[in-house]
Design a protein around this motif. Structure first.
Motif, PDB file in Angstrom:
ATOM      1  N   ILE A 129      -2.382  -2.945  -3.729  1.00 37.19           N
ATOM      2  CA  ILE A 129      -3.780  -3.012  -3.309  1.00 37.19           C
ATOM      3  C   ILE A 129      -4.624  -1.907  -3.936  1.00 37.19           C
ATOM      4  CG2 ILE A 129      -3.061  -4.026  -1.099  1.00 37.19           C
ATOM      5  CD1 ILE A 129      -4.029  -1.366   0.209  1.00 37.19           C
ATOM      6  N   ALA A 130      -3.998  -0.865  -4.471  1.00 39.05           N
ATOM      7  CA  ALA A 130      -4.757   0.229  -5.085  1.00 39.05           C
ATOM      8  C   ALA A 130      -5.326  -0.153  -6.443  1.00 39.05           C
ATOM      9  CB  ALA A 130      -3.878   1.469  -5.223  1.00 39.05           C
ATOM     10  N   ASP A 131      -4.789  -1.189  -7.058  1.00 35.52           N
ATOM     11  CA  ASP A 131      -5.216  -1.534  -8.413  1.00 35.52           C
ATOM     12  C   ASP A 131      -6.705  -1.847  -8.484  1.00 35.52           C
ATOM     13  OD1 ASP A 131      -2.642  -1.151  -9.255  1.00 35.52           O
ATOM     14  OD2 ASP A 131      -2.151  -3.284  -9.440  1.00 35.52           O
ATOM     15  N   ALA A 132      -7.181  -2.612  -7.533  1.00 32.90           N
ATOM     16  CA  ALA A 132      -8.588  -3.026  -7.558  1.00 32.90           C
ATOM     17  C   ALA A 132      -9.532  -1.882  -7.214  1.00 32.90           C
ATOM     18  CB  ALA A 132      -8.804  -4.182  -6.588  1.00 32.90           C
ATOM     19  N   ALA A 133      -8.988  -0.796  -6.680  1.00 35.20           N
ATOM     20  CA  ALA A 133      -9.829   0.329  -6.278  1.00 35.20           C
ATOM     21  C   ALA A 133      -9.856   1.434  -7.326  1.00 35.20           C
ATOM     22  CB  ALA A 133      -9.337   0.908  -4.946  1.00 35.20           C
ATOM     23  N   LEU A 136      -5.582   8.937   2.474  1.00 39.16           N
ATOM     24  CA  LEU A 136      -5.471   7.611   1.850  1.00 39.16           C
ATOM     25  C   LEU A 136      -5.544   7.624   0.329  1.00 39.16           C
ATOM     26  CD1 LEU A 136      -7.498   5.395   4.375  1.00 39.16           C
ATOM     27  CD2 LEU A 136      -5.231   6.424   4.589  1.00 39.16           C
ATOM     28  N   TYR A 137      -5.098   8.713  -0.287  1.00 37.40           N
ATOM     29  CA  TYR A 137      -4.867   8.645  -1.727  1.00 37.40           C
ATOM     30  C   TYR A 137      -3.670   7.728  -1.956  1.00 37.40           C
ATOM     31  CZ  TYR A 137      -8.181  12.180  -3.300  1.00 37.40           C
ATOM     32  OH  TYR A 137      -9.331  12.854  -3.608  1.00 37.40           O
ATOM     33  N   SER A 138      -3.747   6.929  -3.023  1.00 37.73           N
ATOM     34  CA  SER A 138      -2.696   5.971  -3.301  1.00 37.73           C
ATOM     35  C   SER A 138      -2.321   6.022  -4.776  1.00 37.73           C
ATOM     36  CB  SER A 138      -3.164   4.561  -2.901  1.00 37.73           C
ATOM     37  OG  SER A 138      -2.087   3.640  -2.936  1.00 37.73           O
ATOM     38  N   ALA A 139      -1.495   5.099  -5.220  1.00 42.71           N
ATOM     39  CA  ALA A 139      -1.031   5.072  -6.608  1.00 42.71           C
ATOM     40  C   ALA A 139      -1.072   3.641  -7.115  1.00 42.71           C
ATOM     41  CB  ALA A 139       0.388   5.618  -6.705  1.00 42.71           C
ATOM     42  N   THR A 140      -1.645   3.446  -8.292  1.00 46.51           N
ATOM     43  CA  THR A 140      -1.780   2.101  -8.844  1.00 46.51           C
ATOM     44  C   THR A 140      -0.496   1.654  -9.546  1.00 46.51           C
ATOM     45  OG1 THR A 140      -2.535   2.721 -11.065  1.00 46.51           O
ATOM     46  CG2 THR A 140      -4.209   2.654  -9.296  1.00 46.51           C
ATOM     47  N   SER A 141      -0.538   0.452 -10.063  1.00 43.18           N
ATOM     48  CA  SER A 141       0.606  -0.103 -10.788  1.00 43.18           C
ATOM     49  C   SER A 141       0.843   0.580 -12.124  1.00 43.18           C
ATOM     50  CB  SER A 141       0.406  -1.606 -11.014  1.00 43.18           C
ATOM     51  OG  SER A 141       0.399  -2.307  -9.795  1.00 43.18           O
ATOM     52  N   LYS A 142      -0.089   1.437 -12.554  1.00 42.28           N
ATOM     53  CA  LYS A 142       0.069   2.133 -13.822  1.00 42.28           C
ATOM     54  C   LYS A 142       0.721   3.498 -13.659  1.00 42.28           C
ATOM     55  CE  LYS A 142      -3.679  -0.225 -16.228  1.00 42.28           C
ATOM     56  NZ  LYS A 142      -4.935  -0.080 -17.007  1.00 42.28           N
ATOM     57  N   THR A 143       1.236   3.777 -12.484  1.00 37.29           N
ATOM     58  CA  THR A 143       2.009   4.993 -12.252  1.00 37.29           C
ATOM     59  C   THR A 143       3.486   4.629 -12.192  1.00 37.29           C
ATOM     60  OG1 THR A 143       1.906   4.755  -9.844  1.00 37.29           O
ATOM     61  CG2 THR A 143       0.101   5.974 -10.917  1.00 37.29           C
ATOM     62  N   GLN A 179      -5.558   6.929 -11.779  1.00 32.38           N
ATOM     63  CA  GLN A 179      -4.538   6.014 -11.279  1.00 32.38           C
ATOM     64  C   GLN A 179      -4.069   6.416  -9.879  1.00 32.38           C
ATOM     65  OE1 GLN A 179      -4.245   3.322 -12.898  1.00 32.38           O
ATOM     66  NE2 GLN A 179      -5.444   4.128 -14.614  1.00 32.38           N
ATOM     67  N   TYR A 180      -4.770   7.391  -9.302  1.00 31.38           N
ATOM     68  CA  TYR A 180      -4.481   7.821  -7.933  1.00 31.38           C
ATOM     69  C   TYR A 180      -5.772   7.782  -7.123  1.00 31.38           C
ATOM     70  CZ  TYR A 180       0.018   9.253  -9.762  1.00 31.38           C
ATOM     71  OH  TYR A 180       1.259   9.242 -10.349  1.00 31.38           O
ATOM     72  N   TYR A 194       0.870  -1.181   0.000  1.00 27.47           N
ATOM     73  CA  TYR A 194       0.000   0.000   0.000  1.00 27.47           C
ATOM     74  C   TYR A 194       0.899   1.221   0.000  1.00 27.47           C
ATOM     75  CZ  TYR A 194      -2.563   3.878   2.166  1.00 27.47           C
ATOM     76  OH  TYR A 194      -3.083   5.115   2.456  1.00 27.47           O
ATOM     77  N   HIS A 195       0.767   2.058  -1.037  1.00 24.63           N
ATOM     78  CA  HIS A 195       1.547   3.290  -1.152  1.00 24.63           C
ATOM     79  C   HIS A 195       0.656   4.454  -0.758  1.00 24.63           C
ATOM     80  CE1 HIS A 195       4.675   5.937  -2.941  1.00 24.63           C
ATOM     81  NE2 HIS A 195       3.637   6.721  -3.220  1.00 24.63           N
TER      82      HIS A 195
END
Length: 306
Positions: free
Chosen positions: A215-219, A194-201, A225-226, A187-188
């Motif tokens: 874990i951000a990918d599914a959300a 709780l803004y995060s970054a997906t695998s596409k960043t 992508q954030y 979790y980034h």
């Protein structure tokens, strides 16, 4: 959305996979004669002579200029260029630049990461060369930007040495960590909301190097992508590793994370697998990318030993 997220949003273009093959950096060490021409985001730019009055309005470029030995050619950097500490930081803004204030410094090269309101054209009309380097879309592109600055400043060999060193160090760290742990999740955290970054960043692709499940990918929804995660979502996802990119802006640390309702039960909290990053390291694509990779790799090796 804050300036912090404006910067984060620019990284959404950093979406290409960072495979082991993609980590390779060219090693051409030929000297750069002047005039030198580089092809960047504002087209072909010719620098007539070795610059001695560089203005950098890009924090990533500022770090690169000093890392390749061009620091003594830099006369001013923008208000967000906080590394290295020796950089001549000013009130200049890369987001809302003032052409007159920039021109008053008599620069013979200006480096930018944004081109708001035709900044590069305005400076060009004043016969000031401008190198526009937008957020690099891949790690090889980040290396290419380093080499472009090397050519533009007369430090080709130093730039190539830097990219080669980065390549070797990243490959070594990733290989060692992947041999110690597998099937881990991350979790980034960009800020305490709780803004995060997906695998596409870009930063997400760094985690992909280690084989981590983000874990951000599914959300992610609506093309962002954030995504902003909920506390319940993070708790249910139970990440093995937490990376805090909000330590400077928001004073987040393992203790504050553990104190959040329900978070003390997370595997990452119980194992102490919480990485504290300087906020800027995770939002730039220059020489300190190695620091990010090293921090994640060290945490994963420690996790694998438990």
């Amino acid at each position: 959305m804050s300036r912090r997220f404006a910067l984060a949003a620019t990284l959404s273009v950093l979406a290409a996979a960072l495979s082991s093959a993609a980590l390779a950096a060219p090693t051409d060490t030929r000297a750069a004669p002047f005039p030198a021409t580089v092809t960047v985001d504002n087209g072909k730019v010719t620098i007539p002579r070795r610059p001695s009055r560089i203005v950098s309005l890009s924090p990533t470029a500022t770090e690169t200029l000093f890392a390749i030995g061009a620091g003594d050619q830099v006369v001013a950097v923008d208000d967000q260029s906080d590394f290295p500490k020796s950089a001549p930081r000013t009130s200049l803004s890369g987001y809302t630049p003032n052409v007159e204030a920039i021109a008053a410094l008599r620069p013979d090269l200006v480096v930018i990461a944004f081109d708001p309101k035709g900044l590069s054209d305005a400076l060009g009309r004043l016969r000031i060369p401008v190198v526009f380097q937008n957020a690099a879309p891949t790690l090889p592109a980040a290396y290419r930007q380093i080499r472009q600055l090397g050519k533009a400043t007369g430090h080709v060999r130093e730039a190539n040495r830097l990219t080669s060193k980065m390549t070797r160090r990243i490959a070594t760290i990733v290989a060692k960590a992947r041999s110690r742990v597998s099937n881990a999740s991350v979790y980034h955290e960009l800020d305490p909301t709780l803004y995060s970054a997906t695998s596409k960043t870009f930063v997400g692709r760094v985690y992909t190097l280690f084989g981590l499940e983000n874990i951000a990918d599914a959300a992610s929804s609506g093309g962002s992508q954030y995504p902003q995660l909920s506390p319940e979502y993070v708790i249910a996802s139970n990440p093995d590793l937490i990376v805090l990119a909000d330590t400077v802006c928001c004073d987040q640390k393992p203790q504050t994370v553990a104190a959040r309702p329900g978070w003390s039960r997370l595997d990452a909290v119980r194992s102490g697998s919480i990485v504290r990053l300087d906020d800027s390291i995770a939002s730039r694509w220059g020489p300190r990318l190695v620091n990010l990779v090293r921090a994640v790799g060290t945490a994963l090796i420690r996790l694998g030993q438990q």
